[in-house]
Design an enzyme around this catalytic site. Structure first.
Site, PDB file in Angstrom:
ATOM      1  N   ASN A 123       1.045  -0.381   9.721  1.00 35.37           N
ATOM      2  CA  ASN A 123       2.445   0.055   9.698  1.00 35.37           C
ATOM      3  C   ASN A 123       3.119  -0.111   8.337  1.00 35.37           C
ATOM      4  OD1 ASN A 123       5.383   0.102  11.058  1.00 35.37           O
ATOM      5  ND2 ASN A 123       5.214  -1.827   9.939  1.00 35.37           N
TER       6      ASN A 123
ATOM      7  N   ASP B 247      16.149   3.717  12.329  1.00 38.24           N
ATOM      8  CA  ASP B 247      17.226   2.890  11.788  1.00 38.24           C
ATOM      9  C   ASP B 247      16.688   1.545  11.288  1.00 38.24           C
ATOM     10  OD1 ASP B 247      19.634   1.779  11.166  1.00 38.24           O
ATOM     11  OD2 ASP B 247      20.285   1.488  13.244  1.00 38.24           O
ATOM     12  N   THR B 248      16.074   1.575  10.105  1.00 37.03           N
ATOM     13  CA  THR B 248      15.605   0.354   9.435  1.00 37.03           C
ATOM     14  C   THR B 248      16.113   0.423   7.992  1.00 37.03           C
ATOM     15  OG1 THR B 248      13.572   1.261   8.491  1.00 37.03           O
ATOM     16  CG2 THR B 248      13.444   0.481  10.776  1.00 37.03           C
TER      17      THR B 248
ATOM     18  N   SER C  91       4.567   9.818   9.899  1.00 40.40           N
ATOM     19  CA  SER C  91       5.971  10.192   9.686  1.00 40.40           C
ATOM     20  C   SER C  91       6.051  11.689   9.958  1.00 40.40           C
ATOM     21  CB  SER C  91       6.339   9.908   8.227  1.00 40.40           C
ATOM     22  OG  SER C  91       7.457  10.667   7.828  1.00 40.40           O
TER      23      SER C  91
ATOM     24  N   ASP D  62       2.469  -9.244   5.478  1.00 36.33           N
ATOM     25  CA  ASP D  62       3.582  -8.552   4.824  1.00 36.33           C
ATOM     26  C   ASP D  62       3.738  -9.086   3.409  1.00 36.33           C
ATOM     27  OD1 ASP D  62       6.320  -7.608   4.084  1.00 36.33           O
ATOM     28  OD2 ASP D  62       6.343  -6.953   6.178  1.00 36.33           O
TER      29      ASP D  62
ATOM     30  N   ASP E  21      -0.528  -8.317   0.286  1.00 35.79           N
ATOM     31  CA  ASP E  21      -0.180  -6.978  -0.193  1.00 35.79           C
ATOM     32  C   ASP E  21      -1.293  -6.014   0.211  1.00 35.79           C
ATOM     33  OD1 ASP E  21       0.405  -4.705  -1.672  1.00 35.79           O
ATOM     34  OD2 ASP E  21       1.060  -5.846  -3.431  1.00 35.79           O
ATOM     35  N   VAL E  22      -0.974  -5.033   1.053  1.00 35.38           N
ATOM     36  CA  VAL E  22      -2.028  -4.111   1.508  1.00 35.38           C
ATOM     37  C   VAL E  22      -2.529  -3.195   0.394  1.00 35.38           C
ATOM     38  CG1 VAL E  22      -1.247  -4.134   3.923  1.00 35.38           C
ATOM     39  CG2 VAL E  22      -0.451  -2.303   2.390  1.00 35.38           C
TER      40      VAL E  22
ATOM     41  N   TYR F 103       4.910   9.901  -0.873  1.00 35.41           N
ATOM     42  CA  TYR F 103       5.162   9.514   0.527  1.00 35.41           C
ATOM     43  C   TYR F 103       4.564  10.557   1.474  1.00 35.41           C
ATOM     44  CZ  TYR F 103       7.555   7.677   4.639  1.00 35.41           C
ATOM     45  OH  TYR F 103       7.826   7.143   5.889  1.00 35.41           O
TER      46      TYR F 103
END
Ligand SMILES: NC(=O)c1ccc[n+]([C@@H]2O[C@H](COP(=O)([O-])OP(=O)(O)OC[C@H]3O[C@@H](n4cnc5c(N)ncnc54)[C@H](O)[C@@H]3O)[C@@H](O)[C@H]2O)c1
Length: 275
Positions: A102, A210-211, A155, A37, A75-76, A176
């Site tokens: 993810n 819910d994040t 998504s 992450d 960092d991806v 996105y």
């Protein structure tokens, strides 16, 4: 006995949110877990991104299940960092069996979303980052010859537009949806090529979760406040779902219960895509 006893899982974006939930649930079912992450803020993202303290909390929760944990700040967007992280996991844990690609950002609000930097950061994280992750884990998984499973996080934006006003045609928001649509092509090609090695590749398709990505003041004020009736609606008239609801689907796709499931996109969307 857990469904993932003796397995090693790699979760990108696991410092908090859905990634943390997947990491902790995998540990609860027997897996050792590595998390990659970035744990810092990007200029293009208006809501607060995760912190080193978040990653430490994931570590604590994984270790509470008695499993090994490896937290890597990486960092991806950067292929060299992804390659180095995967090499470190393979070295420390002896190989990788399960992958959650993810990590993601949604820079769709605020002045920064209007800049092209938001497009580049989003494509680099949500699309290139997924490719770099799959590209890095594949040789080791094939060589070990133990099969394995990969789940990419898509998504509902993978399948539908959400822009109900011109301001939403901004670089961050457009990237996105474009990136989330793009991961389907990655999934299909990897699933085709890796099937004969017993490696399955699927995508989970969450509706609103819910994040902090959507449970933040900017999303509420800029996107939800003047949305037309029915925006983000679903046939169950509920939501947002909780991270654990997505983990239920992700762990199914990673498990032996899904041993003949590959190349598919599984919506956990309360029927959003029906509307
Ligand atoms: N929250 C939602 O409503 C929703 C809905 C559908 C899909 N998703 C997707 O689910 C995934 C997880 O998001 P979340 O809801 O848990 O949000 P989140 O913001 O809580 O978590 C995302 C994590 O990814 C990390 N990350 C971001 N960019 C990174 C990078 N370049 N390299 C490494 N790590 C990076 C962040 O630091 C953070 O810890 C994302 O791919 C997101 O697009 C979210």
């Amino acid at each position: 006995m857990g469904r993932f006893d003796g397995k090693v899982a790699l979760v990108t974006g696991g410092a908090r949110g859905q990634g943390r939930s997947h990491a902790v649930r995998l540990a609860a079912e027997g897996a050792d877990v590595a998390v990659v992450d970035v744990v810092r803020q990007f200029d293009s993202v208006q809501y607060a991104m995760s912190t080193p303290e978040d990653l430490a909390e994931t570590e604590k929760l994984v270790r509470e299940h008695g499993r090994q944990f490896l937290g890597i700040v990486g960092d991806v967007r950067d292929v060299e960092q992804v390659d180095a992280a995967v090499a470190q996991v393979e070295e420390q844990f002896g190989g990788i069996d399960l992958v959650c690609a993810n990590a993601g950002i949604l820079p769709s609000t605020g002045p920064h979303a209007q800049r092209l930097e938001a497009w580049h950061d989003t494509v680099a994280t949500n699309l290139s980052g997924v490719f770099y992750t799959l590209r890095a884990v594949t040789p080791g998984m094939v060589e070990r010859d133990r099969g394995g499973a990969i789940v990419i996080t898509g998504s509902t934006s993978t399948f539908r537009g959400v822009a109900y006003k011109v301001e939403m045609l901004n670089p961050g928001h457009m990237a996105y949806g474009a990136a989330k649509a793009g991961v389907l092509a990655l999934m299909r090609n990897y699933a085709m090529a890796l099937g004969k090695y017993g490696i399955r590749v699927n995508t989970v398709i969450p509706a609103g979760v819910d994040t902090p990505m959507i449970s933040n003041e900017f999303f509420t004020k800029d996107l939800q406040a003047d949305a037309p009736p029915g925006w983000m609606a679903n046939v169950m008239e509920r939501g947002p779902v909780q991270p654990g609801d997505i983990s239920d689907a992700v762990l199914f796709l990673l498990s032996e219960q899904a041993k003949y499931v590959t190349g598919t996109a599984l919506p956990v969307d309360m029927g959003t895509l029906l509307i």
